[in-house]
Design an enzyme around this catalytic site. Structure first.
Site, PDB file in Angstrom:
ATOM      1  CB  CYS A 116      42.247  33.206  44.186  1.00  0.00           C
ATOM      2  SG  CYS A 116      42.500  35.270  43.411  1.00  0.00           S
ATOM      3  CG  HIS A 256      45.158  31.022  41.333  1.00  0.00           C
ATOM      4  ND1 HIS A 256      44.262  32.453  40.515  1.00  0.00           N
ATOM      5  CD2 HIS A 256      45.685  32.383  42.152  1.00  0.00           C
ATOM      6  CE1 HIS A 256      43.813  33.641  40.753  1.00  0.00           C
ATOM      7  NE2 HIS A 256      44.445  33.748  41.864  1.00  0.00           N
ATOM      8  CG  ASN A 286      45.320  37.496  40.404  1.00  0.00           C
ATOM      9  OD1 ASN A 286      44.285  36.807  40.513  1.00  0.00           O
ATOM     10  ND2 ASN A 286      45.812  37.347  42.027  1.00  0.00           N
TER      11      ASN A 286
END
Ligand code: UT7
Length: 331
Positions: A116, A256, A286
Protein backbone atom coordinates in the site's frame (compact mmCIF):
# COMPACT_ATOMS: atom_id res chain seq x y z
CA UNK A 1 20.44 29.06 -10.44
CA UNK A 2 17.28 28.16 -8.47
CA UNK A 3 16.97 24.64 -7.11
CA UNK A 4 15.33 22.00 -9.28
CA UNK A 5 12.33 20.30 -7.69
CA UNK A 6 9.95 17.63 -8.99
CA UNK A 7 6.36 18.86 -9.33
CA UNK A 8 3.14 17.07 -10.16
CA UNK A 9 1.81 18.77 -13.29
CA UNK A 10 -1.10 16.49 -14.29
CA UNK A 11 -3.39 13.82 -12.85
CA UNK A 12 -5.45 11.02 -14.41
CA UNK A 13 -7.67 8.29 -12.97
CA UNK A 14 -9.80 5.29 -13.77
CA UNK A 15 -12.17 3.06 -11.81
CA UNK A 16 -14.26 0.25 -13.31
CA UNK A 17 -18.04 0.76 -13.58
CA UNK A 18 -19.22 -2.18 -11.45
CA UNK A 19 -20.08 -1.20 -7.85
CA UNK A 20 -19.76 -3.91 -5.22
CA UNK A 21 -21.89 -2.46 -2.43
CA UNK A 22 -22.06 -3.48 1.22
CA UNK A 23 -25.58 -4.73 0.54
CA UNK A 24 -24.32 -7.13 -2.13
CA UNK A 25 -21.56 -8.34 0.21
CA UNK A 26 -24.19 -9.05 2.88
CA UNK A 27 -25.44 -11.78 0.55
CA UNK A 28 -21.95 -13.18 -0.13
CA UNK A 29 -20.39 -13.44 3.37
CA UNK A 30 -21.50 -13.19 7.00
CA UNK A 31 -21.32 -9.41 7.35
CA UNK A 32 -23.52 -6.31 7.58
CA UNK A 33 -23.50 -2.84 6.07
CA UNK A 34 -23.48 -1.51 9.62
CA UNK A 35 -20.31 -3.47 10.60
CA UNK A 36 -18.42 -2.49 7.47
CA UNK A 37 -19.45 1.18 7.67
CA UNK A 38 -18.62 1.68 11.34
CA UNK A 39 -15.38 -0.36 11.30
CA UNK A 40 -13.94 0.89 7.99
CA UNK A 41 -16.00 3.75 6.47
CA UNK A 42 -16.46 1.80 3.23
CA UNK A 43 -19.85 1.75 1.46
CA UNK A 44 -18.88 0.35 -1.95
CA UNK A 45 -15.89 -0.54 -4.12
CA UNK A 46 -15.34 -0.80 -7.86
CA UNK A 47 -14.54 -4.20 -9.38
CA UNK A 48 -13.06 -5.02 -12.78
CA UNK A 49 -15.20 -8.02 -13.65
CA UNK A 50 -13.75 -8.82 -17.08
CA UNK A 51 -11.81 -12.05 -16.64
CA UNK A 52 -9.49 -11.24 -19.56
CA UNK A 53 -8.33 -7.87 -18.17
CA UNK A 54 -5.56 -7.36 -15.63
CA UNK A 55 -4.02 -4.42 -13.77
CA UNK A 56 -2.50 -3.07 -17.01
CA UNK A 57 -6.01 -2.33 -18.28
CA UNK A 58 -6.66 -0.05 -15.29
CA UNK A 59 -3.21 1.57 -15.54
CA UNK A 60 -3.56 2.27 -19.26
CA UNK A 61 -6.99 3.87 -18.76
CA UNK A 62 -5.64 6.17 -15.98
CA UNK A 63 -2.60 7.12 -18.10
CA UNK A 64 -4.79 7.82 -21.13
CA UNK A 65 -7.02 10.05 -18.99
CA UNK A 66 -3.93 12.07 -17.95
CA UNK A 67 -2.54 12.24 -21.49
CA UNK A 68 -5.87 13.54 -22.80
CA UNK A 69 -6.36 16.12 -20.03
CA UNK A 70 -2.79 17.41 -20.34
CA UNK A 71 -2.80 17.22 -24.16
CA UNK A 72 0.53 15.41 -23.81
CA UNK A 73 2.45 13.71 -26.60
CA UNK A 74 3.22 10.28 -25.04
CA UNK A 75 6.47 10.16 -27.00
CA UNK A 76 7.78 12.88 -24.65
CA UNK A 77 7.44 10.60 -21.61
CA UNK A 78 10.88 9.29 -20.62
CA UNK A 79 10.03 6.92 -17.77
CA UNK A 80 6.90 4.99 -16.77
CA UNK A 81 6.77 3.66 -13.22
CA UNK A 82 3.88 1.41 -12.18
CA UNK A 83 3.37 0.75 -8.48
CA UNK A 84 1.31 -2.40 -8.13
CA UNK A 85 0.80 -5.36 -5.81
CA UNK A 86 -1.11 -7.17 -8.55
CA UNK A 87 1.05 -7.13 -11.68
CA UNK A 88 -0.42 -8.70 -14.82
CA UNK A 89 2.11 -11.52 -14.37
CA UNK A 90 5.20 -12.12 -12.17
CA UNK A 91 7.47 -11.58 -15.22
CA UNK A 92 7.40 -9.28 -17.34
CA UNK A 93 6.81 -5.91 -15.67
CA UNK A 94 3.33 -4.43 -16.12
CA UNK A 95 4.85 -0.96 -16.61
CA UNK A 96 6.64 -2.05 -19.77
CA UNK A 97 3.40 -3.24 -21.37
CA UNK A 98 1.57 -0.08 -20.23
CA UNK A 99 4.27 2.19 -21.68
CA UNK A 100 4.02 0.51 -25.08
CA UNK A 101 0.21 0.57 -25.12
CA UNK A 102 -0.03 4.29 -24.32
CA UNK A 103 2.52 5.14 -27.02
CA UNK A 104 5.39 6.06 -24.66
CA UNK A 105 7.81 4.59 -27.16
CA UNK A 106 10.78 6.68 -26.01
CA UNK A 107 10.44 5.64 -22.37
CA UNK A 108 11.95 2.96 -20.20
CA UNK A 109 9.65 1.37 -17.65
CA UNK A 110 9.52 -0.84 -14.58
CA UNK A 111 7.32 -1.84 -11.64
CA UNK A 112 7.57 -0.92 -7.95
CA UNK A 113 6.32 -3.18 -5.15
CA UNK A 114 5.87 -1.92 -1.60
CA UNK A 115 2.20 -2.90 -1.11
CA UNK A 116 0.00 0.00 0.00
CA UNK A 117 3.03 2.34 0.06
CA UNK A 118 3.65 1.76 -3.65
CA UNK A 119 2.53 5.18 -4.76
CA UNK A 120 4.20 7.04 -1.87
CA UNK A 121 7.56 5.35 -2.48
CA UNK A 122 7.01 5.78 -6.22
CA UNK A 123 6.69 9.55 -5.71
CA UNK A 124 10.11 9.50 -4.07
CA UNK A 125 11.62 7.50 -6.95
CA UNK A 126 10.00 9.65 -9.64
CA UNK A 127 11.21 12.83 -7.94
CA UNK A 128 14.83 11.62 -7.83
CA UNK A 129 14.86 11.09 -11.62
CA UNK A 130 13.56 14.62 -12.18
CA UNK A 131 15.88 16.21 -9.59
CA UNK A 132 18.87 14.58 -11.28
CA UNK A 133 18.25 16.93 -14.19
CA UNK A 134 18.44 14.03 -16.65
CA UNK A 135 14.68 13.42 -17.05
CA UNK A 136 11.91 15.94 -17.76
CA UNK A 137 8.77 13.81 -17.87
CA UNK A 138 8.18 10.88 -15.53
CA UNK A 139 4.79 9.16 -15.44
CA UNK A 140 3.95 7.48 -12.13
CA UNK A 141 0.95 5.15 -12.03
CA UNK A 142 -0.57 3.36 -9.05
CA UNK A 143 -2.83 0.51 -10.15
CA UNK A 144 -4.29 -2.60 -8.60
CA UNK A 145 -6.83 -5.24 -9.48
CA UNK A 146 -7.23 -6.30 -5.86
CA UNK A 147 -10.25 -8.44 -6.75
CA UNK A 148 -7.82 -10.87 -8.43
CA UNK A 149 -6.16 -11.78 -5.10
CA UNK A 150 -9.15 -11.78 -2.75
CA UNK A 151 -11.05 -14.73 -1.34
CA UNK A 152 -14.71 -13.71 -1.64
CA UNK A 153 -15.52 -16.22 1.12
CA UNK A 154 -13.23 -14.43 3.62
CA UNK A 155 -15.20 -11.62 5.25
CA UNK A 156 -12.10 -10.18 6.93
CA UNK A 157 -10.50 -9.18 3.61
CA UNK A 158 -13.04 -9.16 0.77
CA UNK A 159 -15.00 -6.26 2.26
CA UNK A 160 -11.96 -3.98 2.34
CA UNK A 161 -10.39 -3.80 -1.10
CA UNK A 162 -11.39 -2.48 -4.52
CA UNK A 163 -9.91 -2.05 -8.00
CA UNK A 164 -8.66 1.20 -9.56
CA UNK A 165 -5.79 3.23 -10.95
CA UNK A 166 -4.41 6.74 -10.84
CA UNK A 167 -1.55 8.47 -12.63
CA UNK A 168 0.50 11.63 -12.16
CA UNK A 169 3.10 13.35 -14.29
CA UNK A 170 6.26 14.67 -12.62
CA UNK A 171 8.13 17.55 -14.28
CA UNK A 172 10.97 19.86 -13.21
CA UNK A 173 10.09 23.06 -11.34
CA UNK A 174 12.25 26.04 -10.39
CA UNK A 175 9.65 27.98 -8.35
CA UNK A 176 10.12 25.88 -5.21
CA UNK A 177 6.99 23.82 -5.90
CA UNK A 178 6.71 20.02 -5.91
CA UNK A 179 8.23 17.43 -3.58
CA UNK A 180 9.86 19.21 -0.65
CA UNK A 181 10.57 16.50 1.95
CA UNK A 182 9.97 12.84 2.67
CA UNK A 183 10.13 10.44 5.60
CA UNK A 184 9.96 6.82 4.38
CA UNK A 185 10.42 3.65 6.42
CA UNK A 186 10.02 -0.14 6.33
CA UNK A 187 10.14 -3.07 8.75
CA UNK A 188 10.35 -6.65 7.46
CA UNK A 189 9.13 -8.09 10.75
CA UNK A 190 5.69 -6.99 9.62
CA UNK A 191 5.35 -9.34 6.68
CA UNK A 192 3.72 -12.06 8.75
CA UNK A 193 0.68 -9.85 9.35
CA UNK A 194 -0.22 -8.94 5.77
CA UNK A 195 0.81 -11.18 2.91
CA UNK A 196 0.08 -13.54 0.08
CA UNK A 197 1.96 -16.59 1.25
CA UNK A 198 2.34 -18.60 -1.95
CA UNK A 199 3.20 -17.98 -5.57
CA UNK A 200 6.66 -16.56 -4.99
CA UNK A 201 10.09 -18.20 -4.76
CA UNK A 202 9.60 -19.16 -1.12
CA UNK A 203 6.45 -21.17 -1.71
CA UNK A 204 5.88 -21.76 -5.43
CA UNK A 205 2.39 -22.58 -6.65
CA UNK A 206 1.23 -26.16 -6.19
CA UNK A 207 -2.02 -28.05 -5.84
CA UNK A 208 -1.56 -27.80 -2.07
CA UNK A 209 -1.11 -23.99 -2.07
CA UNK A 210 -4.27 -23.65 -4.13
CA UNK A 211 -6.20 -26.02 -1.86
CA UNK A 212 -5.03 -24.10 1.23
CA UNK A 213 -6.04 -20.78 -0.38
CA UNK A 214 -2.51 -19.43 0.03
CA UNK A 215 -2.72 -17.33 -3.14
CA UNK A 216 -5.19 -14.95 -1.52
CA UNK A 217 -4.47 -11.95 0.71
CA UNK A 218 -4.13 -12.84 4.39
CA UNK A 219 -4.36 -10.03 6.93
CA UNK A 220 -4.17 -10.01 10.72
CA UNK A 221 -6.27 -6.86 10.74
CA UNK A 222 -5.94 -5.95 14.40
CA UNK A 223 -2.11 -6.09 14.36
CA UNK A 224 -1.87 -4.16 11.10
CA UNK A 225 -4.32 -1.59 12.46
CA UNK A 226 -2.16 -0.90 15.52
CA UNK A 227 1.01 -0.38 13.48
CA UNK A 228 -0.83 1.64 10.83
CA UNK A 229 -2.42 4.06 13.29
CA UNK A 230 0.80 4.88 15.12
CA UNK A 231 3.19 4.90 12.14
CA UNK A 232 1.03 6.84 9.70
CA UNK A 233 0.36 9.52 12.31
CA UNK A 234 4.02 9.58 13.45
CA UNK A 235 5.29 9.99 9.89
CA UNK A 236 2.92 12.85 9.12
CA UNK A 237 3.70 14.59 12.43
CA UNK A 238 7.47 14.25 11.81
CA UNK A 239 7.23 15.79 8.35
CA UNK A 240 5.24 18.72 9.72
CA UNK A 241 7.65 19.29 12.58
CA UNK A 242 10.82 19.17 10.58
CA UNK A 243 9.44 21.58 7.98
CA UNK A 244 8.11 23.99 10.60
CA UNK A 245 4.49 23.47 9.53
CA UNK A 246 1.60 23.85 11.95
CA UNK A 247 -1.99 22.77 11.25
CA UNK A 248 -2.84 26.15 9.70
CA UNK A 249 -0.01 25.79 7.17
CA UNK A 250 -1.25 22.42 5.91
CA UNK A 251 -3.94 22.76 3.22
CA UNK A 252 -4.56 19.04 2.65
CA UNK A 253 -3.84 15.65 4.14
CA UNK A 254 -3.69 13.02 1.36
CA UNK A 255 -3.92 9.78 3.35
CA UNK A 256 -3.88 6.16 2.20
CA UNK A 257 -7.47 4.91 2.26
CA UNK A 258 -7.27 1.71 4.35
CA UNK A 259 -9.66 2.54 7.16
CA UNK A 260 -11.49 5.75 8.06
CA UNK A 261 -10.50 5.28 11.70
CA UNK A 262 -6.78 5.29 10.76
CA UNK A 263 -7.28 8.41 8.64
CA UNK A 264 -9.15 10.20 11.45
CA UNK A 265 -6.41 9.30 13.95
CA UNK A 266 -3.74 10.70 11.62
CA UNK A 267 -5.69 13.92 11.05
CA UNK A 268 -6.24 14.28 14.80
CA UNK A 269 -2.55 13.92 15.52
CA UNK A 270 -1.84 16.64 12.94
CA UNK A 271 -4.53 18.89 14.44
CA UNK A 272 -6.42 19.03 11.12
CA UNK A 273 -10.16 19.57 10.69
CA UNK A 274 -11.94 17.03 8.52
CA UNK A 275 -12.46 19.59 5.72
CA UNK A 276 -8.70 19.43 5.04
CA UNK A 277 -8.65 15.64 4.79
CA UNK A 278 -9.07 14.04 1.37
CA UNK A 279 -11.35 11.04 1.60
CA UNK A 280 -12.97 8.66 -0.90
CA UNK A 281 -12.78 5.36 0.97
CA UNK A 282 -16.60 5.22 1.11
CA UNK A 283 -16.71 5.03 -2.71
CA UNK A 284 -13.67 2.93 -3.59
CA UNK A 285 -12.53 1.02 -0.48
CA UNK A 286 -8.81 0.32 -0.27
CA UNK A 287 -7.39 0.30 -3.80
CA UNK A 288 -3.81 -0.29 -2.50
CA UNK A 289 -1.48 1.47 -5.00
CA UNK A 290 -4.25 3.69 -6.40
CA UNK A 291 -5.59 5.41 -3.26
CA UNK A 292 -3.35 8.51 -3.33
CA UNK A 293 -3.64 9.39 -7.05
CA UNK A 294 -7.40 8.67 -6.99
CA UNK A 295 -7.68 11.25 -4.19
CA UNK A 296 -5.71 13.79 -6.24
CA UNK A 297 -8.04 13.20 -9.19
CA UNK A 298 -11.15 13.60 -7.02
CA UNK A 299 -9.89 16.79 -5.37
CA UNK A 300 -7.94 18.29 -8.30
CA UNK A 301 -10.53 21.06 -8.86
CA UNK A 302 -10.06 22.28 -5.28
CA UNK A 303 -6.25 22.38 -5.32
CA UNK A 304 -4.45 25.68 -5.77
CA UNK A 305 -0.88 26.52 -6.76
CA UNK A 306 1.26 26.69 -3.62
CA UNK A 307 -1.04 24.53 -1.46
CA UNK A 308 0.82 22.44 1.12
CA UNK A 309 -0.09 18.75 0.79
CA UNK A 310 0.98 16.07 3.27
CA UNK A 311 0.79 12.52 1.88
CA UNK A 312 0.78 9.61 4.32
CA UNK A 313 0.58 5.85 3.80
CA UNK A 314 1.03 2.53 5.54
CA UNK A 315 1.17 -0.90 3.92
CA UNK A 316 2.21 -4.52 4.00
CA UNK A 317 5.86 -5.30 4.53
CA UNK A 318 5.55 -3.20 6.67
CA UNK A 319 6.15 -0.03 4.67
CA UNK A 320 5.10 3.50 5.58
CA UNK A 321 5.91 7.17 5.54
CA UNK A 322 4.94 10.69 4.65
CA UNK A 323 5.73 13.20 1.90
CA UNK A 324 5.43 17.00 1.90
CA UNK A 325 4.59 18.38 -1.54
CA UNK A 326 3.68 21.88 -2.73
CA UNK A 327 0.96 21.80 -5.40
CA UNK A 328 2.13 23.34 -8.67
CA UNK A 329 -0.95 24.43 -10.64
CA UNK A 330 -4.41 25.99 -10.38
CA UNK A 331 -7.57 24.20 -11.54
O1 UT7 B 1 -3.78 -0.95 3.50
C1 UT7 B 1 -2.82 -1.77 4.08
C2 UT7 B 1 -2.83 -1.70 5.55
N1 UT7 B 1 -4.04 -2.25 6.08
C3 UT7 B 1 -4.68 -1.63 7.06
O2 UT7 B 1 -4.27 -0.59 7.47
C4 UT7 B 1 -5.87 -2.34 7.66
C5 UT7 B 1 -5.79 -2.30 9.16
N2 UT7 B 1 -6.86 -3.03 9.83
C6 UT7 B 1 -8.16 -2.66 9.80
O3 UT7 B 1 -8.53 -1.74 9.12
C7 UT7 B 1 -9.12 -3.39 10.71
O4 UT7 B 1 -8.38 -4.19 11.59
C8 UT7 B 1 -10.16 -4.27 9.96
C9 UT7 B 1 -11.16 -3.39 9.27
C10 UT7 B 1 -9.46 -5.18 8.99
C11 UT7 B 1 -10.93 -5.11 11.00
O5 UT7 B 1 -11.52 -4.27 11.97
P1 UT7 B 1 -11.30 -4.56 13.52
O6 UT7 B 1 -12.09 -3.56 14.25
O7 UT7 B 1 -9.83 -4.60 13.81
O8 UT7 B 1 -11.96 -5.99 13.71
P2 UT7 B 1 -11.29 -7.32 14.25
O9 UT7 B 1 -10.41 -7.92 13.23
O10 UT7 B 1 -10.75 -7.07 15.62
O11 UT7 B 1 -12.58 -8.20 14.41
C12 UT7 B 1 -13.61 -7.91 15.37
C13 UT7 B 1 -14.75 -8.90 15.20
C14 UT7 B 1 -14.26 -10.34 15.13
O12 UT7 B 1 -15.23 -11.16 15.77
P3 UT7 B 1 -15.01 -11.67 17.29
O13 UT7 B 1 -13.73 -12.46 17.24
O14 UT7 B 1 -14.90 -10.41 18.10
O15 UT7 B 1 -16.23 -12.47 17.54
C15 UT7 B 1 -14.26 -10.66 13.66
O16 UT7 B 1 -14.43 -12.03 13.38
O17 UT7 B 1 -15.40 -8.65 13.94
C16 UT7 B 1 -15.46 -9.87 13.17
N3 UT7 B 1 -15.40 -9.54 11.76
C17 UT7 B 1 -16.48 -9.21 11.04
N4 UT7 B 1 -17.79 -9.13 11.36
C18 UT7 B 1 -18.64 -8.77 10.40
C19 UT7 B 1 -14.31 -9.46 10.97
N5 UT7 B 1 -14.68 -9.10 9.72
C20 UT7 B 1 -16.02 -8.94 9.73
C21 UT7 B 1 -16.97 -8.58 8.77
N6 UT7 B 1 -18.27 -8.50 9.15
N7 UT7 B 1 -16.64 -8.28 7.50
Amino acid sequence: MSKLTAAITAVGAYVPDYRLTNEILENMVDTTDEWITTRTGIKERRILRDKDKGTSFLAIKAAEDLIKKKNLDPKEIELVLVGTATPDMPVAATAVYVASKIGATNAFAYDLQAACSNFLFGMSAAARYIESGRYKKVLLIGADKMSSILDYEDRTTCIIFGDGAGAVLFEPNTEGLGLIDEYLRSDGNGREFLKIEAGGSLLPPSEETVRKKQHFVFQDGKSVFKFAVSNMADGAAKIMERNGLNHDDVNWLVPHQANKRIIDATANRMGLDSDKVMMNIHRYGNTTSATLPLLLADYEEQLKKGDNLIFAAFGGGFTWGSIYLKWAYNP
